[in-house]
Design a protein around this motif. Sequence first.
Motif, PDB file in Angstrom:
ATOM      1  N   UNK A  28       0.831  -1.196   0.000  1.00 28.60           N
ATOM      2  CA  UNK A  28       0.000   0.000   0.000  1.00 28.60           C
ATOM      3  C   UNK A  28       0.872   1.254   0.000  1.00 28.60           C
ATOM      4  N   UNK A  29       0.246   2.372  -0.372  1.00 34.73           N
ATOM      5  CA  UNK A  29       1.010   3.592  -0.616  1.00 34.73           C
ATOM      6  C   UNK A  29       1.114   4.457   0.647  1.00 34.73           C
ATOM      7  N   UNK A  30       2.186   4.319   1.378  1.00 32.54           N
ATOM      8  CA  UNK A  30       2.436   5.226   2.500  1.00 32.54           C
ATOM      9  C   UNK A  30       1.591   4.946   3.730  1.00 32.54           C
ATOM     10  N   UNK A  31       1.901   5.661   4.804  1.00 36.19           N
ATOM     11  CA  UNK A  31       1.277   5.409   6.107  1.00 36.19           C
ATOM     12  C   UNK A  31      -0.224   5.710   6.111  1.00 36.19           C
ATOM     13  N   UNK A  32      -0.645   6.723   5.365  1.00 34.41           N
ATOM     14  CA  UNK A  32      -2.070   7.082   5.330  1.00 34.41           C
ATOM     15  C   UNK A  32      -2.880   5.925   4.763  1.00 34.41           C
ATOM     16  N   UNK A  33      -2.329   5.290   3.769  1.00 34.97           N
ATOM     17  CA  UNK A  33      -3.008   4.182   3.118  1.00 34.97           C
ATOM     18  C   UNK A  33      -3.096   2.946   4.031  1.00 34.97           C
ATOM     19  N   UNK A  34      -2.186   2.868   4.983  1.00 35.65           N
ATOM     20  CA  UNK A  34      -2.192   1.741   5.932  1.00 35.65           C
ATOM     21  C   UNK A  34      -3.098   2.005   7.135  1.00 35.65           C
ATOM     22  N   UNK A  35      -3.661   3.231   7.205  1.00 33.68           N
ATOM     23  CA  UNK A  35      -4.450   3.620   8.387  1.00 33.68           C
ATOM     24  C   UNK A  35      -5.587   2.641   8.721  1.00 33.68           C
ATOM     25  N   UNK A  36      -6.372   2.154   7.728  1.00 31.08           N
ATOM     26  CA  UNK A  36      -7.456   1.221   8.082  1.00 31.08           C
ATOM     27  C   UNK A  36      -6.937  -0.049   8.785  1.00 31.08           C
ATOM     28  N   UNK A  37      -5.808  -0.577   8.337  1.00 26.52           N
ATOM     29  CA  UNK A  37      -5.250  -1.790   8.971  1.00 26.52           C
ATOM     30  C   UNK A  37      -4.723  -1.430  10.361  1.00 26.52           C
ATOM     31  N   UNK A  38      -4.090  -0.253  10.460  1.00 26.74           N
ATOM     32  CA  UNK A  38      -3.571   0.197  11.757  1.00 26.74           C
ATOM     33  C   UNK A  38      -4.722   0.357  12.767  1.00 26.74           C
ATOM     34  N   UNK A  39      -5.817   0.968  12.325  1.00 27.07           N
ATOM     35  CA  UNK A  39      -6.986   1.144  13.206  1.00 27.07           C
ATOM     36  C   UNK A  39      -7.553  -0.209  13.635  1.00 27.07           C
ATOM     37  N   UNK A  40      -7.620  -1.132  12.688  1.00 28.95           N
ATOM     38  CA  UNK A  40      -8.119  -2.487  12.930  1.00 28.95           C
ATOM     39  C   UNK A  40      -7.290  -3.151  14.051  1.00 28.95           C
ATOM     40  N   UNK A  41      -5.970  -3.002  13.970  1.00 29.66           N
ATOM     41  CA  UNK A  41      -5.080  -3.613  14.965  1.00 29.66           C
ATOM     42  C   UNK A  41      -5.202  -2.894  16.322  1.00 29.66           C
ATOM     43  N   UNK A  42      -5.299  -1.572  16.277  1.00 24.98           N
ATOM     44  CA  UNK A  42      -5.384  -0.816  17.532  1.00 24.98           C
ATOM     45  C   UNK A  42      -6.678  -1.101  18.303  1.00 24.98           C
ATOM     46  N   UNK A  43      -7.763  -1.330  17.564  1.00 25.71           N
ATOM     47  CA  UNK A  43      -9.036  -1.680  18.223  1.00 25.71           C
ATOM     48  C   UNK A  43      -8.890  -2.991  18.991  1.00 25.71           C
ATOM     49  N   UNK A  44      -8.135  -3.916  18.442  1.00 25.49           N
ATOM     50  CA  UNK A  44      -7.908  -5.210  19.113  1.00 25.49           C
ATOM     51  C   UNK A  44      -7.020  -4.996  20.343  1.00 25.49           C
ATOM     52  N   UNK A  45      -6.006  -4.165  20.191  1.00 21.64           N
ATOM     53  CA  UNK A  45      -5.113  -3.875  21.320  1.00 21.64           C
ATOM     54  C   UNK A  45      -5.876  -3.222  22.478  1.00 21.64           C
ATOM     55  N   UNK A  46      -6.825  -2.356  22.141  1.00 20.44           N
ATOM     56  CA  UNK A  46      -7.591  -1.640  23.169  1.00 20.44           C
ATOM     57  C   UNK A  46      -8.472  -2.558  24.011  1.00 20.44           C
TER      58      UNK A  46
END
Lengths: 115, 200
Positions: A28-46
């Motif tokens: 994927x293109x850059x950190x902004x483009x990875x945001x949905x996956x990052x959010x998905x992982x952070x919700x699990x961490x929370x």
Amino acid sequence: MKEIKGEQYKVNYKQESTTINFEGSLRRMGMTDYQPIENFMNEILDQNLGEITLDLCELVFLNSAGFRMLSKFVIAVRKQAKTQIVVKGNQAITWQNTSLKNLQKLMPSLILKWD
Amino acid sequence: MTNLFGEYQEQFEDYKHYEFLAIGYSPSSLPLSRRWKKNGIIADFVADYIITYFPENSTKEKMQNRIKDSVNYIANELLENAMKFNEQISSYPIKFKLHLFEDTGVKVVVTATNSICQKTKDTFQAFIQELLASDPEDFYLVQLERSAEAENAPGIGLITIINDYNAKIGWKFETLPKNQSLIIVTTMVKLEYNLQGLLK
């Protein structure tokens, strides 16, 4: 089972084993483009689950922006200080063999398991 | 004006069994999100192509995969950077090259060329100087920590190439006679294998 899918990749979460599975190629293109996956992982961490496994055994390609996302998550786990993180890798996949050790350098208590 | 940094080599023609692949494309023919796909397609292709250069039976399957995966990662990173940092208003083509030749072993050189503005050049050269003056492993971890703090932490792909793939890296910055405000930058990554396909 929650899931995020793209043309060449799949990321899903198996609640019974508290495992986030990655499959395919992530370019994927850059950190902004990875945001949905990052959010998905952070919700699990929370959810303060005690242990989270990242299963990367079927992730054949990851670009540097994707590795930044993984390292950002590991740093978030380190800062939260409540969750044990386990990373499952496959040594036959070159990027994993060469680069996964770097996640352990960011968080020495990270458990790295080879398939 | 030409400035070189790191390990940059210009001439390959005199080496034994020299061959190359060159690809060029317009930086503005499609929106960036649609052009992005080209990076993976080209990287996959050159990764498959490169194995044909090694003498048959010289590389065991495991080594072939390692060479393919390394070239795929490096080509993809250079292409992504060329596309991401390319000067938007410029029509100068993005160029990608793969050079293969024998010296003391098999050398694989991957280059990507794109145009940038003066401001990007200054930021990029400051990064290169910091990178060349640092221990790559320490610098890599510093950049990952910076990145997690939402700080600007460029070049993680380039540091990975040096740190994890044992490659040599260099850059050439030049201006064109017709347009002095546009800078043409080439990033070069060099890998060296022995004839059995082992990393030297």
